[in-house]
Each structure stands twice: as C-alpha cells, then as structure tokens.
Write a protein that holds these residues in place. Structure first.
Motif, PDB file in Angstrom:
ATOM      1  N   HIS A  83       0.857  -1.202   0.000  1.00  0.00           N
ATOM      2  CA  HIS A  83       0.000   0.000   0.000  1.00  0.00           C
ATOM      3  C   HIS A  83       0.884   1.241   0.000  1.00  0.00           C
ATOM      4  CE1 HIS A  83      -3.791   2.142   1.748  1.00  0.00           C
ATOM      5  NE2 HIS A  83      -2.900   3.075   1.417  1.00  0.00           N
ATOM      6  N   HIS A  85       1.507   5.363  -2.050  1.00  0.00           N
ATOM      7  CA  HIS A  85       1.038   6.426  -2.958  1.00  0.00           C
ATOM      8  C   HIS A  85       2.263   7.222  -3.442  1.00  0.00           C
ATOM      9  CE1 HIS A  85      -3.213   6.481  -1.060  1.00  0.00           C
ATOM     10  NE2 HIS A  85      -2.521   5.881  -0.108  1.00  0.00           N
ATOM     11  N   ARG A  92       3.929  18.364   1.448  1.00  0.00           N
ATOM     12  CA  ARG A  92       2.930  18.894   2.393  1.00  0.00           C
ATOM     13  C   ARG A  92       3.646  19.320   3.680  1.00  0.00           C
ATOM     14  NH1 ARG A  92      -1.291  15.328   0.554  1.00  0.00           N
ATOM     15  NH2 ARG A  92      -2.473  15.356   2.491  1.00  0.00           N
ATOM     16  N   ILE A 115      -5.241  16.279   0.547  1.00  0.00           N
ATOM     17  CA  ILE A 115      -5.133  15.555  -0.729  1.00  0.00           C
ATOM     18  C   ILE A 115      -5.298  16.530  -1.899  1.00  0.00           C
ATOM     19  CG2 ILE A 115      -6.208  13.775  -2.182  1.00  0.00           C
ATOM     20  CD1 ILE A 115      -7.054  12.316   0.401  1.00  0.00           C
ATOM     21  N   TYR A 155      -3.741  11.249  -7.283  1.00  0.00           N
ATOM     22  CA  TYR A 155      -3.501  12.682  -7.113  1.00  0.00           C
ATOM     23  C   TYR A 155      -3.701  13.408  -8.444  1.00  0.00           C
ATOM     24  CZ  TYR A 155      -1.526  11.556  -2.534  1.00  0.00           C
ATOM     25  OH  TYR A 155      -1.343  11.114  -1.247  1.00  0.00           O
ATOM     26  N   HIS A 188     -10.146   8.846  -4.920  1.00  0.00           N
ATOM     27  CA  HIS A 188      -9.373   9.174  -3.714  1.00  0.00           C
ATOM     28  C   HIS A 188     -10.132  10.219  -2.897  1.00  0.00           C
ATOM     29  CE1 HIS A 188      -5.033   9.954  -2.035  1.00  0.00           C
ATOM     30  NE2 HIS A 188      -5.853   9.453  -1.143  1.00  0.00           N
ATOM     31  N   PHE A 222     -11.476   5.712  -1.429  1.00  0.00           N
ATOM     32  CA  PHE A 222     -11.369   6.170  -0.039  1.00  0.00           C
ATOM     33  C   PHE A 222     -12.788   6.335   0.490  1.00  0.00           C
ATOM     34  CE2 PHE A 222      -9.696   9.904   2.792  1.00  0.00           C
ATOM     35  CZ  PHE A 222      -9.668   9.065   3.904  1.00  0.00           C
ATOM     36  N   GLN A 253     -10.765   4.746   8.460  1.00  0.00           N
ATOM     37  CA  GLN A 253      -9.592   5.495   8.940  1.00  0.00           C
ATOM     38  C   GLN A 253      -9.995   6.416  10.104  1.00  0.00           C
ATOM     39  OE1 GLN A 253      -7.537   8.034   6.095  1.00  0.00           O
ATOM     40  NE2 GLN A 253      -5.801   8.346   7.483  1.00  0.00           N
ATOM     41  N   HIS A 273      -6.324   0.426   6.411  1.00  0.00           N
ATOM     42  CA  HIS A 273      -6.402   1.421   7.502  1.00  0.00           C
ATOM     43  C   HIS A 273      -6.987   0.746   8.749  1.00  0.00           C
ATOM     44  CE1 HIS A 273      -4.826   5.252   6.246  1.00  0.00           C
ATOM     45  NE2 HIS A 273      -5.437   5.137   5.083  1.00  0.00           N
ATOM     46  N   CYS A 298       0.973   5.653   9.523  1.00  0.00           N
ATOM     47  CA  CYS A 298      -0.032   6.701   9.299  1.00  0.00           C
ATOM     48  C   CYS A 298      -0.624   7.143  10.639  1.00  0.00           C
ATOM     49  CB  CYS A 298      -1.102   6.169   8.349  1.00  0.00           C
ATOM     50  SG  CYS A 298      -2.426   7.333   8.049  1.00  0.00           S
ATOM     51  N   ASP A 324       1.930   2.860   3.600  1.00  0.00           N
ATOM     52  CA  ASP A 324       1.005   3.933   3.183  1.00  0.00           C
ATOM     53  C   ASP A 324       1.797   5.161   2.731  1.00  0.00           C
ATOM     54  OD1 ASP A 324      -1.406   5.168   2.616  1.00  0.00           O
ATOM     55  OD2 ASP A 324      -1.812   5.768   4.684  1.00  0.00           O
ATOM     56  N   GLY A 328       1.041  13.245   2.707  1.00  0.00           N
ATOM     57  CA  GLY A 328       0.194  13.903   3.696  1.00  0.00           C
ATOM     58  C   GLY A 328       0.044  13.171   5.012  1.00  0.00           C
ATOM     59  N   SER A 329      -0.269  11.868   4.924  1.00  0.00           N
ATOM     60  CA  SER A 329      -0.615  11.167   6.167  1.00  0.00           C
ATOM     61  C   SER A 329       0.447  10.163   6.607  1.00  0.00           C
ATOM     62  CB  SER A 329      -1.956  10.443   6.010  1.00  0.00           C
ATOM     63  OG  SER A 329      -1.819   9.329   5.162  1.00  0.00           O
TER      64      SER A 329
HETATM   65  O1  NIG Z   1      -4.044   6.383   2.925  1.00  0.00           O
HETATM   66  N1  NIG Z   1      -6.681   8.163   3.318  1.00  0.00           N
HETATM   67  C1  NIG Z   1      -6.527   8.450   2.152  1.00  0.00           C
HETATM   68  N2  NIG Z   1      -5.385   8.492   1.452  1.00  0.00           N
HETATM   69  C2  NIG Z   1      -4.084   8.504   1.990  1.00  0.00           C
HETATM   70  C3  NIG Z   1      -3.629   9.870   2.353  1.00  0.00           C
HETATM   71  C4  NIG Z   1      -3.403  10.710   1.184  1.00  0.00           C
HETATM   72  C5  NIG Z   1      -2.925  12.096   1.494  1.00  0.00           C
HETATM   73  O2  NIG Z   1      -3.135  12.641   2.579  1.00  0.00           O
HETATM   74  O3  NIG Z   1      -2.328  12.669   0.584  1.00  0.00           O
HETATM   75  C6  NIG Z   1      -3.961   7.549   3.157  1.00  0.00           C
HETATM   76  O4  NIG Z   1      -3.801   7.972   4.314  1.00  0.00           O
END
Ligand code: NIG
Ligand code: FE
Length: 411
Positions: A83, A85, A92, A115, A155, A188, A222, A253, A273, A298, A324, A328-329
C-alpha cells in the motif's frame, strides 16, 4: 541442480515464512529458521536453501558463479509494501507544520487542503517530472528493503493526470529494480471542481476508467466522511471490476461507515487502515479472505488511534502491514520502521510483523512468487547486517542491510 548463478554462503541463518499462501490464525508468524544456511540461486529464482555443507556437496565444481559471503549475517525475503502512494509532485511540509501546532488532518482536508493540494501540484507538473518522482520514491523504498511495491494513482482525479500518473508508475517501475503493482485510485477524494461525490464517480467511470484500467492491476476508493460513501464506492468498485481490476478499499480510517460489509460483499482483496474498526467489524473481517492491511506509520504520523491488530490476528484475519507512503498522512517509506511499530504499538511479535510484510503482503497483491526464501520463489533476498533476524524490526531507524539481491542480481 540447474545452472547456479549466485551462491550466498555460510549465513548465520536464512529466515522465511513457512508454508504457502497467506499465514493466519495459529500459523500467523510461523517462520522457518534455517541455521546455518546457504542459498542457491539460478537465474531469477531460488533453487535451494539449506545447511552450507549439504548445499556445497550439491554444487558442481568448476562451474562459474557469483558468490556472496553471508558470515555473521541473516538472509530474509525481500519486503513487500502492499500500500503506497508514490505518484505525486510537491510536498505537504506546510501542512505538517500546521498539524504540529494543532490543526487536524480532517480540518485541513475540509478547508480544501490535504489531498486536494497534492492534486493541484500533481496536475501542474510534467509527466517526466512525475516519473522521476515515482522513481525517486521507489529508490527510497528499496533502500529500506522493499523489493515489491503497490503504487497508487489518485492525485490526478481528472482524465489527463490519472493517466499521466499510471504511465509514470509504469515507466518508473520499468527503470527501478522494485517490482511495481499499479492501482487506479480514481476515487481518492472529490476534486474541487465537482460539488457532489455521485457526479464525480459517474465522471470517473465514464471518462477515466476505460483508459486507466489497462494501466492498472487494482482499483481503490477512499470510503470516509468527506470523501465517498458506500453507494458511490460500490458503484465505482463494481465498474472497475467489470474492467478486470481487483479491488482494494481505504476505509475505517476516521469513522466506521459500512466498509467491511461492502468489502466482504464485493470480495475485495483487502480493506486498508482500520484505525476506527470496532469489535464486530474486526470479527466479521477475520472470517473472510479479505486481508486487513494495517498502516501504523499513518497513525503515528497523524497522532491517531491505531487499528485493533491483536484482535484481528487472534480472530484469524489475514493481517498485512504496509507503509502507506504518501506526502500527507504517512511520509514514510520504511517497512522496517513499520515492523518496529507493529511490535511496539500493535502488539504483534517480530515473527508476525515479518510475515505481514512478506507472505501476507504478497497475498494482497496476488504476487504468489515473492515473500519467501524457498525453492521456486523469486530470488529477492535481503542480507541483514546482523546475526539475529529480529534486528530488522528491533533496530529503530537503523541502517540494516549489507546487500540486496533482486531477481537474482546483486544490486
Ligand atoms: O491512505 N486516506 C486516504 N489516502 C491517503 C492519504 C493521502 C494524502 O493525505 O495525501 C492515506 O492515508
Ligand atoms: Fe493510503
């Protein structure tokens, strides 16, 4: 024995998940510890793992093969990150600073950041830059022992940028030793030019999915307040399945919103999650072949509760761990760090953590030939610079590997 191309000799040990397929229930954490050990590789496959003297007797003398000295070291299967991204531009850091002074991830998302700010940066960039970014991120993963990785789009959230992202993932994967499994995360979140999740999902299905599907193995959505609810998620996932994609689900989540029953109904490969999953959801999931993918980096990164890992494992769920990795996260590409968190925060043993990042993560990806050191498996081998295999999880943030072997090639 077929022609030997590489011999890893005189290891203190070679450690691998037992058996075949995912390990769950009483088998979760079952390891085979060959000690001492040598590993024979033929081309891109493991040919044998066993006691050094026995292995040596089986080798034809006079033949030329490369060798790696494993003295004082341990061999482990290359890690599988199921998993991630990695297809984004920008960062960020600003948001990270805001969160450090009390703003929450969900507040930032609700005010149009999060996001959506990475979507803006990714849309604005060129495809070559996106490819370089994915390649760089795969390089970071490899340094931390990942040899197989899932890679999500998500994205872009428009036709042009989703396709650009999936092509960048494909092309970066061709240039990187890491084997990449692409996922179309077309759902997403709802991009700012749409004011309804239902209308956006209709758009994605009609305008993006037909061209995205040939570039992907999986589809993901998501399912969360502020993104998509069960009806839209079902519509999106069913449409993706019609195009031959296997299904994944980001869910539970922040809140439980019916994702686990939906995953079970659709037979997704996983739900990922699960920080907000309650007891009945965990028990339901545990009875099925839908894997529970846990992402403790995360939870750490956002300062949120962690998933009910022990309950899931004890009830017999297929538990996998992943980074993950995203801006961002969870800006974290290290599965060894995730294994450490699994042991220190989720109550998993080091053996369970290793299974969850190898055999069980391989199950999530349908990557049946990776995740073990056994004859016939792909020769993805990590040489841990320690005589004790548990150092892979124990050494928090340490530099662990003396060598990495991908598909039989020493990197
Ligand atoms: O797995 N929860 C959704 N997507 C991502 C976070 C993506 C982001 O914040 O850019 C995740 O935490
Ligand atoms: Fe994610």
């Amino acid at each position: 024995m077929a022609e030997v191309t590489l011999l890893i000799h005189d290891l203190t040990a070679a450690v691998t998940p037992e058996g075949t397929g995912p390990l769950r229930g009483r088998e979760f954490g079952a390891l085979r510890n060959h000690s001492p050990a040598s590993v024979v590789i033929t081309g891109d496959r493991i040919a044998a793992v066993g006691p050094p003297a026995e292995i040596l007797r089986g080798l034809r003398s006079g033949k030329d093969y490369e060798s790696v000295d494993g003295s004082g070291k341990v061999a482990l299967p290359g890690l599988v990150d199921c998993h991630t991204h990695p297809a984004f531009l920008g960062d960020r850091a600003e948001e990270f600073e805001l969160r450090s002074s009390g703003a929450t991830y969900e507040e930032i998302h609700a005010s149009g950041g999060g996001i959506r700010s990475t979507v803006a940066a990714t849309r604005a960039g060129r495809e070559v830059d996106l490819r370089s970014s994915v390649e760089r991120h795969l390089g970071w993963m490899l340094e931390h022992g990942t040899m197989t990785a899932e890679a999500k789009s998500g994205y872009g959230l428009d036709n042009e940028t989703e396709l650009k992202s999936l092509r960048a993932i494909r092309d970066a994967g061709r240039r990187s030793p890491v084997e990449v499994y692409p996922t179309f995360l077309g759902a997403h979140t709802v991009p700012s030019e749409f004011d309804s999740a239902a209308v956006y999902v209709e758009f994605v299905i009609e305008e993006v999915l037909p061209e995205a599907a040939p570039l992907a193995r999986f589809a993901d959505v998501f399912l969360e307040r502020g993104s998509f609810a069960v009806p839209e998620a079902r519509l999106y996932l069913e449409a993706c399945r019609e195009y031959g994609l296997d299904l994944r689900l980001h869910a539970d989540q922040f809140s439980e919103r019916g994702a686990i029953p939906l995953a079970v109904e659709l037979g997704t490969r996983s739900v990922d999650h699960l920080e907000a999953t309650g007891e009945s959801g965990a028990r339901l999931l545990a009875k099925t072949d839908v894997a529970a993918v846990l992402l403790p980096a995360c939870g750490l990164f956002l300062g949120l509760p962690l998933p009910p890992a022990r309950l899931l494992a004890d009830e017999g769920a297929i538990v996998a761990l992943a980074t993950d990795f995203n801006p961002g996260s969870s800006f974290c590409e290290s599965l060894p760090l995730v294994m450490n968190l699994a042991c220190t925060r989720l109550g998993l043993s080091p053996a369970e953590a290793l299974c969850a990042c190898t055999a069980n993560a391989a199950y999530v990806l349908g990557a049946e030939d990776v995740g073990r050191l056994a004859p016939g498996y792909r020769a993805d081998v990590l040489i841990l610079d320690s005589p004790d295999w548990r150092y892979v999880a124990y050494h928090l943030g340490g530099d662990r590997f003396a060598a990495r072997i991908k598909s039989g090639q020493v990197l």
